[in-house]
Scaffold this motif. Structure first.
Motif, PDB file in Angstrom:
ATOM      1  N   SER A  28      10.490  70.999 -38.646  1.00  0.00           N
ATOM      2  CA  SER A  28      11.416  69.872 -38.600  1.00  0.00           C
ATOM      3  C   SER A  28      12.844  70.387 -38.481  1.00  0.00           C
ATOM      4  CB  SER A  28      11.262  69.081 -39.906  1.00  0.00           C
ATOM      5  OG  SER A  28      12.342  68.219 -40.120  1.00  0.00           O
ATOM      6  N   ARG A  70       9.784  75.080 -33.041  1.00  0.00           N
ATOM      7  CA  ARG A  70       9.371  74.120 -34.058  1.00  0.00           C
ATOM      8  C   ARG A  70       7.965  73.612 -33.776  1.00  0.00           C
ATOM      9  NH1 ARG A  70      12.572  68.822 -34.118  1.00  0.00           N
ATOM     10  NH2 ARG A  70      10.679  67.627 -34.272  1.00  0.00           N
ATOM     11  N   THR A 102       8.530  68.840 -44.772  1.00  0.00           N
ATOM     12  CA  THR A 102       9.675  68.540 -43.908  1.00  0.00           C
ATOM     13  C   THR A 102       9.258  67.830 -42.626  1.00  0.00           C
ATOM     14  OG1 THR A 102       9.643  70.738 -42.884  1.00  0.00           O
ATOM     15  CG2 THR A 102      11.065  70.443 -44.818  1.00  0.00           C
ATOM     16  N   HIS A 103       8.052  68.138 -42.127  1.00  0.00           N
ATOM     17  CA  HIS A 103       7.575  67.490 -40.899  1.00  0.00           C
ATOM     18  C   HIS A 103       7.325  65.997 -41.112  1.00  0.00           C
ATOM     19  CE1 HIS A 103       3.893  68.299 -43.060  1.00  0.00           C
ATOM     20  NE2 HIS A 103       3.220  67.546 -42.216  1.00  0.00           N
ATOM     21  N   TRP A 106      11.301  64.355 -41.464  1.00  0.00           N
ATOM     22  CA  TRP A 106      12.070  64.188 -40.226  1.00  0.00           C
ATOM     23  C   TRP A 106      11.130  64.498 -39.069  1.00  0.00           C
ATOM     24  CZ3 TRP A 106      17.699  66.364 -39.503  1.00  0.00           C
ATOM     25  CH2 TRP A 106      18.252  65.835 -38.328  1.00  0.00           C
ATOM     26  N   ARG A 107      10.553  63.458 -38.530  1.00  0.00           N
ATOM     27  CA  ARG A 107       9.544  63.607 -37.480  1.00  0.00           C
ATOM     28  C   ARG A 107      10.177  63.859 -36.118  1.00  0.00           C
ATOM     29  NH1 ARG A 107       4.377  60.937 -39.313  1.00  0.00           N
ATOM     30  NH2 ARG A 107       4.835  60.322 -41.431  1.00  0.00           N
ATOM     31  N   LYS A 108       9.398  64.479 -35.258  1.00  0.00           N
ATOM     32  CA  LYS A 108       9.851  64.769 -33.900  1.00  0.00           C
ATOM     33  C   LYS A 108      10.246  63.468 -33.205  1.00  0.00           C
ATOM     34  CE  LYS A 108       8.917  67.641 -30.040  1.00  0.00           C
ATOM     35  NZ  LYS A 108      10.097  68.427 -29.903  1.00  0.00           N
TER      36      LYS A 108
END
Length: 169
Positions: A28, A70, A102-103, A106-108
């Protein structure tokens, strides 16, 4: 982070003030902010190959994301060899930082941080003073295996992804 609904649990902080090469899994954009906040003052991110000489000369620590990019899913990717090359040149210890959650926070392709518990675990420093260039692949695999031991199942590579531990270039 607490205000945004992201409580942070930090483990192993006794290893956070060592002059070292700090490596971190990368899932992330949040990882970058966390690592910069949680590494010693005077740590720098890697920008080019000549950095190994600069960190020795200027007595700095270094931050590297050994996956080289990432992860889109939050699952650990194969590691590139660069962090081992820098360790061989600088003789600095490696301090793995294992980030979880963290992924989810705050996602892609998102512009906002979502509430999710985050965890940062510093693992004990790995001495590199006796490392030899002929064993680079062994060191990469050893450090990658440490992450596999400390990541939750949801962040471990799938069986088909896990066969390729080392990324070239």
């Amino acid at each position: 982070m607490w205000i945004l609904g992201n409580p942070i649990k930090i483990e192993g902080s006794e290893f956070s003030n060592t002059r070292a090469i700090y490596i971190c899994n990368h899932a992330s954009p949040l990882d970058i902010f966390l690592v910069m906040w949680l590494t010693p003052t005077g740590s720098v991110g890697i920008a080019k190959k000549e950095v190994a000489q600069a960190i020795v000369k200027k007595n700095l620590s270094l931050i590297i994301f050994p996956e080289g990019t990432r992860s889109k899913t939050g699952r650990l990717l194969p590691f590139k060899k660069g962090f081992v090359h820098i360790a061989l040149q600088s003789k600095l210890p490696i301090v793995p930082m294992v980030l979880t959650g963290t992924h989810l926070a705050w996602r892609k392709n998102s512009l906002r941080v979502r509430p999710a518990p985050l965890k940062v675990r510093y693992l004990p420093p790995i001495k590199t003073i006796d490392w030899e260039e002929k064993d680079i692949n062994k060191y990469v695999e050893m450090v990658h295996d440490l992450y596999l031991q400390h990541l939750p199942e949801s962040q471990k590579p799938l069986v088909t992804e896990g066969k390729n531990i080392i990324r070239e270039s």
